[in-house]
Design a protein around this motif. Structure first.
Motif, mmCIF file in Angstrom:
data_model
loop_
_atom_site.group_PDB
_atom_site.id
_atom_site.type_symbol
_atom_site.label_atom_id
_atom_site.label_comp_id
_atom_site.label_asym_id
_atom_site.label_seq_id
_atom_site.Cartn_x
_atom_site.Cartn_y
_atom_site.Cartn_z
ATOM 1 N N LYS A 19 0.831 -1.208 0.000
ATOM 2 C CA LYS A 19 0.000 0.000 0.000
ATOM 3 C C LYS A 19 0.868 1.262 0.000
ATOM 4 C CE LYS A 19 -3.843 -2.207 2.472
ATOM 5 N NZ LYS A 19 -4.581 -2.272 3.766
ATOM 6 N N GLY A 20 1.960 1.224 0.764
ATOM 7 C CA GLY A 20 2.856 2.373 0.806
ATOM 8 C C GLY A 20 3.507 2.635 -0.537
ATOM 9 N N LEU A 21 3.949 1.558 -1.202
ATOM 10 C CA LEU A 21 4.560 1.716 -2.524
ATOM 11 C C LEU A 21 3.545 2.249 -3.523
ATOM 12 C CD1 LEU A 21 6.724 -1.535 -2.718
ATOM 13 C CD2 LEU A 21 7.540 0.815 -2.483
ATOM 14 N N ALA A 22 2.288 1.833 -3.392
ATOM 15 C CA ALA A 22 1.243 2.344 -4.283
ATOM 16 C C ALA A 22 1.070 3.851 -4.097
ATOM 17 C CB ALA A 22 -0.076 1.618 -4.025
ATOM 18 N N LEU A 23 1.182 4.319 -2.849
ATOM 19 C CA LEU A 23 1.094 5.760 -2.608
ATOM 20 C C LEU A 23 2.284 6.498 -3.229
ATOM 21 C CD1 LEU A 23 -0.130 5.860 1.103
ATOM 22 C CD2 LEU A 23 -1.400 6.650 -0.903
ATOM 23 N N VAL A 24 3.477 5.907 -3.118
ATOM 24 C CA VAL A 24 4.653 6.527 -3.739
ATOM 25 C C VAL A 24 4.461 6.630 -5.248
ATOM 26 C CG1 VAL A 24 7.129 6.299 -4.146
ATOM 27 C CG2 VAL A 24 6.195 5.747 -1.899
ATOM 28 N N ASP A 38 -6.554 13.795 -2.803
ATOM 29 C CA ASP A 38 -6.297 13.174 -4.107
ATOM 30 C C ASP A 38 -5.777 11.752 -3.926
ATOM 31 O OD1 ASP A 38 -6.914 15.629 -5.340
ATOM 32 O OD2 ASP A 38 -4.844 16.317 -5.107
ATOM 33 N N LEU A 39 -4.858 11.572 -2.981
ATOM 34 C CA LEU A 39 -4.243 10.262 -2.778
ATOM 35 C C LEU A 39 -5.231 9.271 -2.184
ATOM 36 C CD1 LEU A 39 -0.787 11.482 -1.405
ATOM 37 C CD2 LEU A 39 -1.309 10.637 -3.696
ATOM 38 N N VAL A 40 -6.077 9.729 -1.296
ATOM 39 C CA VAL A 40 -7.108 8.848 -0.733
ATOM 40 C C VAL A 40 -8.063 8.390 -1.824
ATOM 41 C CG1 VAL A 40 -9.113 8.756 0.806
ATOM 42 C CG2 VAL A 40 -6.966 9.761 1.607
ATOM 43 N N ALA A 41 -8.498 9.334 -2.653
ATOM 44 C CA ALA A 41 -9.434 8.990 -3.724
ATOM 45 C C ALA A 41 -8.808 8.049 -4.733
ATOM 46 C CB ALA A 41 -9.921 10.266 -4.419
ATOM 47 N N ALA A 42 -7.565 8.289 -5.102
ATOM 48 C CA ALA A 42 -6.913 7.471 -6.137
ATOM 49 C C ALA A 42 -6.498 6.105 -5.626
ATOM 50 C CB ALA A 42 -5.698 8.215 -6.686
ATOM 51 N N LEU A 54 1.534 7.670 4.849
ATOM 52 C CA LEU A 54 2.229 8.866 4.366
ATOM 53 C C LEU A 54 3.171 9.418 5.426
ATOM 54 C CD1 LEU A 54 -0.749 10.573 2.517
ATOM 55 C CD2 LEU A 54 1.334 9.709 1.435
ATOM 56 N N ASP A 55 2.758 9.347 6.671
ATOM 57 C CA ASP A 55 3.623 9.825 7.759
ATOM 58 C C ASP A 55 4.904 8.987 7.836
ATOM 59 O OD1 ASP A 55 4.155 11.410 10.212
ATOM 60 O OD2 ASP A 55 3.955 9.452 11.181
ATOM 61 N N VAL A 56 4.767 7.655 7.726
ATOM 62 C CA VAL A 56 5.936 6.778 7.756
ATOM 63 C C VAL A 56 6.859 7.081 6.582
ATOM 64 C CG1 VAL A 56 6.706 4.375 7.529
ATOM 65 C CG2 VAL A 56 4.790 4.929 9.031
ATOM 66 N N LEU A 57 6.278 7.256 5.394
ATOM 67 C CA LEU A 57 7.075 7.513 4.192
ATOM 68 C C LEU A 57 7.790 8.855 4.276
ATOM 69 C CD1 LEU A 57 4.488 6.164 1.596
ATOM 70 C CD2 LEU A 57 6.751 5.188 2.030
ATOM 71 N N CYS A 58 7.152 9.843 4.855
ATOM 72 C CA CYS A 58 7.788 11.152 4.997
ATOM 73 C C CYS A 58 8.929 11.088 6.016
ATOM 74 C CB CYS A 58 6.767 12.201 5.415
ATOM 75 S SG CYS A 58 5.641 12.711 4.085
ATOM 76 N N ARG A 59 8.714 10.385 7.125
ATOM 77 C CA ARG A 59 9.772 10.266 8.134
ATOM 78 C C ARG A 59 10.973 9.498 7.591
ATOM 79 N NH1 ARG A 59 8.182 7.231 12.076
ATOM 80 N NH2 ARG A 59 5.955 6.979 11.689
ATOM 81 N N ARG A 70 0.861 19.369 0.676
ATOM 82 C CA ARG A 70 1.034 18.756 -0.635
ATOM 83 C C ARG A 70 2.238 17.819 -0.603
ATOM 84 N NH1 ARG A 70 1.156 24.184 -4.151
ATOM 85 N NH2 ARG A 70 2.839 24.490 -2.628
ATOM 86 N N TYR A 71 2.047 16.605 -1.110
ATOM 87 C CA TYR A 71 3.078 15.577 -1.050
ATOM 88 C C TYR A 71 3.862 15.490 -2.353
ATOM 89 C CZ TYR A 71 0.870 13.926 3.238
ATOM 90 O OH TYR A 71 0.366 13.839 4.517
ATOM 91 N N GLY A 72 5.168 15.310 -2.216
ATOM 92 C CA GLY A 72 6.051 15.098 -3.362
ATOM 93 C C GLY A 72 7.069 14.035 -3.014
ATOM 94 N N LEU A 73 7.866 13.643 -3.995
ATOM 95 C CA LEU A 73 8.919 12.656 -3.745
ATOM 96 C C LEU A 73 9.989 13.254 -2.846
ATOM 97 C CD1 LEU A 73 9.348 11.042 -7.281
ATOM 98 C CD2 LEU A 73 8.058 10.154 -5.334
ATOM 99 N N GLY A 74 10.546 12.410 -1.968
ATOM 100 C CA GLY A 74 11.540 12.862 -1.016
ATOM 101 C C GLY A 74 12.966 12.635 -1.471
#
Length: 263
Positions: A19-24, A38-42, A54-59, A70-74
């Motif tokens: 699921k996390g990779l799908a969000l990325v 947008d991310l929840v809907a998609a 998203l919190d885990v991925l950002c950390r 707004r989320y972007g690649l880290g």
């Protein structure tokens, strides 16, 4: 331990990873920074699940979020991309695909790049036939009269095309286009149809078709071709092979990180 014949369900941690990779992927594919809604809907995830992932991925530095949510690649993704490109071996990435093209066509497949305004052949998968084109790995040819060369020139900036087409252009056969304007017209046709043809323009008795290979930025970095003696390879054969050639070259482009449509 699961019973024989029964496939175990993925562990919760594995499901969360998927699921996390799908969000990325969604963030990477989004045209500009993506908002939570947008991310929840998609993704189809619940809002609490999406927020937690998203919190885990950002950390972890895989994603980043600005002050407006707004989320972007880290930055970690940039490091991964750099490592991927540093370790990329173009001939190795192409080897099995070129073998597939030889199996489909029965003819020799070449991979070439533009180097000092010449086509440098960096890999070849040879036809099983005894009679085949003369080019080998490490050899060079002019770009204006080869199918790979035309592919490589077709998507270059105009000033680089001008440098490659500085007269006089070598006449390799009676069919060679030696007028720069005629070559430029041919390059426009290549861009329109998505592949290039060499109808006995570089080597007597040899026809060739080539398709572009793109990198992660969309730039054409190589050409993949199929070449054969004219008595085995008619102009109609070239055109019939073009869809397979474009598909296989597109598969190599995907391995290089290209995610767009081949054109």
């Amino acid at each position: 331990m699961s019973k024989v014949g029964v496939v175990a369900s993925p562990a919760p941690s594995a499901k969360a990873l998927v699921k996390g990779l799908a969000l990325v992927d969604l963030v990477a594919d989004h045209s500009g920074p993506a908002r939570l809604a947008d991310l929840v809907a998609a993704s189809g995830l619940t809002r609490p699940t999406a927020v937690r992932l998203l919190d885990v991925l950002c950390r972890a530095g895989v994603l980043r979020v600005d002050g407006e949510g707004r989320y972007g690649l880290g930055p970690r993704v940039a490091g991964w991309g750099h490592s991927f490109l540093r370790d990329l071996d173009l001939p190795a990435a192409a080897e099995d695909l070129m073998a597939e093209l030889v199996e489909i066509s029965g003819e020799t497949c070449y991979l070439g790049v533009l180097d000092q305004n010449t086509v440098l052949y960096v890999h070849a998968a040879h036809s099983p036939h005894a009679v085949r084109p003369a080019a080998t790995t490490g050899s060079r040819n002019p770009p204006h009269c080869t199918a790979i060369g035309k592919v490589l020139l077709s998507w270059l900036p105009e000033h680089r095309v001008d440098a490659a087409l500085t007269p006089p252009l070598a006449r390799r056969t009676a069919n060679t286009l030696v007028e720069p304007d005629a070559v430029r017209a041919e390059l426009r046709a290549v861009r329109k149809r998505g592949y290039a043809l060499d109808d006995v323009e570089n080597e007597e008795g040899v026809r060739c078709a080539a398709a572009p290979v793109r990198d992660h930025t969309g730039a054409v970095v190589a050409g993949m071709s199929v070449s054969a003696p004219t008595y085995r390879f008619s102009p109609d054969d070239l055109r019939r092979l073009a869809p397979d050639l474009r598909r296989v070259a597109g598969a190599l482009s995907a391995r290089l990180g290209y995610q767009g449509e081949m054109s």
